[in-house]
Design an enzyme around this catalytic site. Sequence first.
Site: not given
Ligand code: PLP
Length: 435
Positions: A292-293, A330, A360-361, A393
């Site tokens: 799950e990248p 980030r 404004c921070e 992100y």
């Molecule tokens: N899968 C799950 C359940 C996650 O919570 C996340 C991110 O936190 C990811 C996949 C993707 O992570 P990354 O973007 O580091 O590959």
Amino acid sequence: MFKMWWEIKGHLEVKNNKLYIGGKSSEYLAKKFGTPLYVLNINRVKENYLRLYYSLQKYLKRQLVILYSVKANSSLALLRVLKNLGAGVDAVSPFEVFLAKLSGFDKEEILFTGTSVSNEDMILIGRKAKINIDSLSQLERYAKLAKRYGFDKKISIRVNPEKGAGFISDCITAGKEAKFGIPKKDIFFAFKRALELGLQPIGLHQHIGSGILAQDLNIFLKAAEAILNLAGKLKKKFNLEFEFIDLGGGLGIPYKSSQEVINLEKFGKNLGETIEKIASKANLGNFDLYLEPGRYIVGDAEVLLVKVVDVSKKYVNEIGVNAGFNILDRPARYKTYHEIVNASRVKGETKLYRISGNLCESGDVFNETKYKLRKLPFIKEGDILAILNAGAYGLTMSSNYNLRPRPREIMIDKNKVKIIRERETFNELIATQRR
Ligand code: PLP
């Protein structure tokens, strides 16, 4: 000529001392589309996806499925490209599921992995996605809802493998301090209970953290080994057939020159061989392997262009730009480093600068902190600065703080440039308020 550490042929290049993205001049893009501007080079996304896919698939005797993690970057145009490449989707909220559906993914290609999941969430995702269970409470509630609404009996279960990794502690999602998944000590009970409740567990999942770099890859490999061994024991005990085992995401990208790029060839070989060895020993059958990248696919493919609007010598050399942490959170949130390039003058005599946002921070700076000044080539008003590695992100964690609109996003596809997201207007920002 001396190369910058972040230069990538065809993606980020320096020509005549100016920054080019996907063959396009940053200054030209900034002028044509306005700033702040997110610039997504989809050619780089495709390269990242295919590199990851093939480096592991070639060592597997089973199907590798890449579930792209939508939370990293949820642009429709991006999702459609990934769908065409054969990806599925990791979604963490009902609306992410809806977006995946809108992009053309079907139920079998979407895995919903929530946390603190309400019944309302589960009813919303209903038959639209496969479900990955995060807690024993959710398991009991899902079983009831499944009966009542005719939801799928097939489920996946998320285990907390008790050792995580990630670039800062808040990005580590396994271990005793993490809220995610079912603790390993309770996992046999969870499977037993699922079967008692009439459910059919066909998936086992873990995600140990985000931003894992070369030096921590061993933790990822060990965790992969552990989940396969666990799956073997669960299969034996409950006579299960796993349709998939999901190792989660987490592969990192270098944000600064001292960080190493992951050697994917070596990683793919190590991981692939480990998986096949355990799978055959534990008689695990023909399950699909899921990854799950998010960051790895899109992180380095997008750049945020901002304009220098104020150059002042205050207590330090203060560079005011027309964007703030509402647009890229980030650095302010995690105190992490993003490379900042003067796209108008990549190399030259340097000075120490603070690159400050327009919110404004006091913490609204693009340096890691307001105390850490950055050495950059001479900056003047009107210059375009490029904040690199903003694809993951970035926009997804943006907000309307200070009532600032989110910016436009464009996509470079081969030689063409198109707008994929418009800058928000004042009326859109207040649309949900009663007047
Ligand atoms: N899968 C799950 C359940 C996650 O919570 C996340 C991110 O936190 C990811 C996949 C993707 O992570 P990354 O973007 O580091 O590959």
